[in-house]
Write a protein that holds these residues in place. Structure first.
Motif, PDB file in Angstrom:
ATOM      1  N   UNK A 188       0.811  -1.214   0.000  1.00  9.96           N
ATOM      2  CA  UNK A 188       0.000   0.000   0.000  1.00  9.96           C
ATOM      3  C   UNK A 188       0.845   1.264   0.000  1.00  9.96           C
ATOM      4  N   UNK A 189       2.050   1.171   0.547  1.00 12.89           N
ATOM      5  CA  UNK A 189       2.886   2.364   0.623  1.00 12.89           C
ATOM      6  C   UNK A 189       3.585   2.597  -0.712  1.00 12.89           C
ATOM      7  N   UNK A 190       4.090   3.812  -0.896  1.00  9.24           N
ATOM      8  CA  UNK A 190       4.796   4.168  -2.119  1.00  9.24           C
ATOM      9  C   UNK A 190       6.273   3.861  -1.920  1.00  9.24           C
ATOM     10  N   UNK A 191       6.788   2.926  -2.688  1.00  4.45           N
ATOM     11  CA  UNK A 191       8.183   2.526  -2.541  1.00  4.45           C
ATOM     12  C   UNK A 191       9.120   3.653  -2.948  1.00  4.45           C
ATOM     13  N   UNK A 192      10.245   3.706  -2.291  1.00  2.00           N
ATOM     14  CA  UNK A 192      11.245   4.714  -2.602  1.00  2.00           C
ATOM     15  C   UNK A 192      11.997   4.317  -3.864  1.00  2.00           C
TER      16      UNK A 192
END
Length: 663
Positions: free
Chosen positions: A174-178
């Motif tokens: 769900x998070x935005x990967x770096x």
């Protein structure tokens, strides 16, 4: 500050392919998308105002598949590759035919129906909105709920399509990967099939809780509602309960890196319970019903054995032909049709079903061929199979099937000309709503030109008939003597596309929910209570018949017979037959054959048709079933065809991504 462009590049790394073929913009279904805002300005500016955020959301919606494009420049191979039909060309615009012909490889999958990148990109962008929506300060609470509901819907819907086309999928975090993450972090293993189903259901539950129940404005009907979320759950859970994905031993050696099976080979009858409860949940909204049109002076009289009680307790008081047909041809606005749960605009010009099915001299491609097996699946008007017809409505034998009925007969908007063969007389209403056959009468009354042969034409598929190819396009001809007219309004004429009636394509309609419910109930071996909703379901034959018969009665047919209701097996076969006819050429058939594990048998059967090589002077020869042995019909089924291959360039970008079996 990361731009949308850099985020798109980020998302390409773990999963994506470079080519995007087969996904067509859905911008007509939403507001126009400003490509500058969509792709190049900073994310901070996107969340600076409601108007820019809406454009960004509409851009995500542009990744939704154009599900009305079933054959020409289609979004997927599954209608064109089904056993219902084939196209008259094996080319890039009709590449679905390459699937049953065995011409697809992981390398060619880079070019044909490569939806892999786009659908993952849609999930990533939906995740971005969910994570950052609080930054948009001018959103009302109602608007924020709607936008969030759409994002959860999109996440689930994109993964549903990935699961349907490619099998068990990578579930993105769900998070935005770096962008600076190492390759190990960016590479991910595919999740199990059941985990993918749970991801879809979880997102659809979120969407259901946030989305409005209805869309009253015409411009808004293409946006998903809470009912659309429920419909997705009903379809996904029915497929998950089916033999392909419920106790299938064929994938016993296909495992993730952690040793877990991608597809469980342990049968779980509760999966049918979840599917039944999901369908019942839609039914209990009391928001949807099958569309019915009142009986008119030109309504075909019911057969004596069809119950005449007022619908839905019988087929009384309705016009079965118009009740079925009008959902597909634009005669009734989508906002007034209780059967449509979710829909999209239907194409009018060259990518539409109208173009492919329409004869050349009426502006069409003349290149859609339905199989004899599909045609034979439609019953007589008293509900009897053509091979076991009654004395009241007998199906003619080979010696008389070709003979004309001899009189003109009008059935609602359909005119049966005197030349109509007896084999097409007294068929059920859905036959006339779906099948274009030799000696069909095409009105095409929207044409206002001077060519008298371009409307009100008796279309014939003889080698010298009115739909014969012209010298400039010798391959543009019908190979079977049948085409699909399900989406053709009687006034439509492709020579005058500006006058073609606007239409919507029903992505989910209530008939599917009813048959989903009947099928899932029939497979239950014990009562089941859904823990999310508290809905309890059990195998109740009367309840199965009640749901099933709403579909049958709407078609002007008798309900399930005692023979059909005699056992679980007989009910199962009746449901399979009903789905074939009710959803003919709507994009569901391939998926039904696959989930039932019926595909190997269906695709091993030879393609039968009428003899279109015969001239009009050899009428009996034309109306003789033949087996087609030509390059377009040399089908073969292999185990690998249960899934489309993951494109090779996507595999190259993710070290942990494994190919589908046998590809």
């Amino acid at each position: 500050m990361k731009t949308l462009y850099s985020l798109r590049a980020l998302f390409l790394l773990p999963f994506m392919a470079a080519a995007i073929t087969g996904v067509v913009s859905c911008k007509k279904s939403y507001l126009d998308v400003n490509d500058y805002i969509y792709d190049f300005v900073s994310l901070d500016s996107v969340f600076a105002s409601q108007s820019k955020l809406l454009q960004y959301i509409n851009g995500i919606a542009s990744y939704l598949p154009a599900e009305d494009r079933l054959w020409t420049n289609a979004w997927s191979p599954f209608q064109g590759a089904s056993d219902e039909n084939f196209t008259s060309w094996n080319d890039i615009r009709h590449a679905a035919i390459k699937f049953p012909l065995g011409e697809i490889t992981p390398y060619t999958a880079n070019s044909y129906y490569n939806n892999y990148e786009s659908w993952y990109r849609g999930i990533r962008k939906a995740n971005t909105v969910i994570a950052r929506i609080e930054e948009c300060k001018d959103l009302s609470l109602v608007t924020k709920r709607q936008y969030l509901g759409e994002m959860y819907f999109f996440r689930g819907y994109f993964l549903y399509h990935l699961l349907q086309q490619y099998g068990p999928a990578v579930i993105p975090p769900d998070d935005v990967l770096d962008l600076g993450s190492d390759a190990e972090t960016l590479s991910q293993d595919r999740s199990t099939y059941d985990d993918c189903v749970n991801y879809i259901i979880d997102n659809m539950e979120q969407a259901y809780n946030l989305l409005p129940a209805t869309k009253e404005a015409l411009a808004e009907i293409y946006r998903p509602t809470s009912g659309a979320a429920l419909a997705v759950m009903s379809r996904v859970l029915l497929v998950a309960a089916s033999p392909m994905f419920n106790g299938n031993p064929s994938y016993a050696n296909w495992r993730r890196a952690d040793g877990n099976l991608f597809i469980s080979n342990t049968y779980n009858n509760n999966k049918w319970g979840r599917a039944a409860a999901a369908a019942k949940r839609v039914m209990q909204t009391n928001r949807y019903d099958l569309y019915t049109f009142p009986k008119a002076a030109d309504t075909d009289p019911l057969a004596p054995n069809v119950p005449t009680a007022a619908y839905p307790n019988g087929a009384g008081g309705i016009d079965p032909y118009r009740s079925y047909k009008y959902t597909f041809i634009g005669e009734i606005p989508a906002t007034s049709n209780p059967e449509i749960i979710w829909c999209r605009n239907a194409a009018v010009a060259g990518d539409s079903p109208l173009w492919l099915s329409t004869p050349s001299h009426m502006g069409g491609g003349n290149g859609l061929n339905l199989t004899q097996d599909l045609v034979d699946a439609f019953k007589m008007k008293d509900g009897n199979d053509i091979n076991h017809s009654s004395a009241d409505y007998p199906y003619p034998d080979a010696a008389t099937a070709y003979q004309p009925i001899g009189v003109v007969k009008n059935i609602a908007d359909v005119q049966l000309v005197a030349n109509t063969p007896k084999m097409y007389a007294n068929r059920e209403a859905r036959f006339y709503a779906t099948i274009g056959f030799n000696h069909s009468f095409w009105k095409g009354t929207s044409y206002t030109g001077t060519n008298a042969n371009s409307k009100n034409v008796e279309i014939t598929y003889y080698s010298n008939g009115t739909a014969a190819p012209n010298n400039n396009y010798p391959n543009d001809y019908n190979h079977t003597g049948y085409t699909c007219i399900k989406y053709n309004h009687y006034a439509d004429n492709m020579l005058q596309t500006a006058s073609v009636l606007p239409k919507v394509f029903p992505i989910f309609r209530y008939a599917e929910i009813l048959l989903n419910y009947a099928e899932a109930l029939n497979e239950l071996d014990a009562p089941f209570t859904d823990t999310t909703t508290g809905i309890t379901v059990n195998r109740n034959v009367a309840e199965i018949a009640a749901a099933f018969n709403r579909v049958r009665f709407r078609a002007g047919l008798p309900g399930l017979s005692g023979t059909e209701l005699a056992s679980q097996v007989s009910i199962r076969e009746a449901i399979k037959r009903e789905r074939l006819v009710e959803f003919a050429c709507e994009g569901r058939r391939y998926h039904d054959l696959r989930r039932w594990l019926d595909a190997p048998v269906a695709y091993s059967k030879p393609v039968t048709a009428m003899n279109v090589a015969a001239t009009s002077g050899n009428r009996q020869q034309f109306f003789t079933r033949i087996t087609l042995n030509e390059p377009l019909t040399l089908r073969n089924w292999s185990f690998k065809m249960y899934f489309w291959p993951i494109p090779k360039n996507s595999l190259d970008k993710n070290a942990k991504l494994v190919q589908n079996p046998s590809w």
